[in-house]
Scaffold this active site. Structure first.
Site, PDB file in Angstrom:
ATOM      1  CD  GLU A  65      -4.404  -6.547   3.361  1.00 55.39           C
ATOM      2  OE1 GLU A  65      -3.539  -5.578   3.559  1.00 55.39           O
ATOM      3  OE2 GLU A  65      -4.655  -7.134   2.196  1.00 55.39           O
ATOM      4  CD  GLU A  80      -3.016  -1.122   2.329  1.00 55.51           C
ATOM      5  OE1 GLU A  80      -4.152  -1.070   2.360  1.00 55.51           O
ATOM      6  OE2 GLU A  80      -2.561  -1.416   3.276  1.00 55.51           O
TER       7      GLU A  80
END
Length: 267
Positions: A141, A121
């Site tokens: 995730e 990210e």
């Protein structure tokens, strides 16, 4: 923050990373340094944001580089930290991770090995992603019963589209640096032993250009990400018009006609 205060802050010791400034080459490096996997702690994200902001205001820095020590850029965040963090802290994660995108100066990230979760990210928030052939990008995730929470899926979808984003996010799939280049995620993909040289080369390339034109281009392109074409063209015209009155543009034109190297001062 004044320049002396900025320099004092950047000379501090930071948890999980360090800051290196090379004024001669107008370069600043943020180096993740928590081996072997460079796990990024929850508290580290806010401090990283503060460091990006300080480097953006630093007079001796033209280009910011985010990189890591060791064979892996980052395996992601501290999993236990997610359960311990307050809702208020978690609500700021995306803002902190977006710091590279908000910097007026160009930000390069050099990726190798695992570049997972928040490591990916942070990389997506940078302007240029240089990937080693050892790089593996992933947003894993789903394996924790969660989704990316710091802009990962949103930024990725803008770059590679809905189908490939679902492949990476909903299936927690890893892709290589070469595949990331093919999909438009990576700016370049180089052999592992050439990553540092490629980073240096890009820093020197960016330093050749007008700081004012670079800042203008970055903000224009970022702001136009969601704009209709007609609005984007209009904004580009306004920015072009403002730059025409700059000293850097005059210097660029004069240097072109004189067949000499332009000396830009960001004015």
């Amino acid at each position: 923050m004044t320049q002396p205060a900025i320099k004092d802050f950047l000379a501090s010791e930071f948890d999980g990373f360090e800051v290196q400034i090379d004024a001669d080459h107008e370069r600043a490096d943020i180096v993740l340094n928590r081996p072997p996997l460079n796990v990024i702690a929850m508290s580290q994200r806010e401090v990283l944001r503060q460091v990006f902001e300080a480097l953006d205001a630093h007079d001796d820095v033209r280009v910011i580089v985010l990189r890591a020590e060791g064979e892996h850029f980052s395996s992601g965040g501290d999993i236990k930290g997610f359960l311990e963090a307050s809702p208020e802290h978690v609500s700021k994660l995306a803002w902190n991770v977006a710091a590279p995108a908000r910097c007026e100066k160009p930000v390069i990230v050099a990726n190798r090995g695992y570049t997972f979760g928040v490591g990916f990210e942070l990389s997506l928030a940078c302007d240029f992603r240089l990937a080693s052939e050892t790089t593996r990008y992933a947003l894993p995730e789903q394996n924790l019963g969660q989704i990316p929470g710091s802009g990962g899926s949103a930024r990725l979808q803008k770059i590679i589209g809905i189908t490939r984003t679902k492949h990476m996010v909903m299936r927690a799939k890893r892709i290589t640096g070469a595949q990331a280049l093919e999909w438009g995620i990576a700016t370049e993909c180089v052999p592992d032993d050439q990553l540092e040289a490629a980073t240096r080369s890009l820093v020197e390339e960016l330093r050749r250009f007008s700081p004012l034109a670079q800042r203008t281009a970055k903000k224009l392109i970022n702001d136009n990400e969601d704009s209709p074409l007609s609005v984007a063209i209009e904004m580009e015209g306004h920015c072009y018009s403002r730059l025409r009155s700059s000293n850097d543009f005059r210097e660029g034109v004069e240097a072109f006609h004189a067949k000499r190297k332009a000396v830009f001062r960001g004015e």
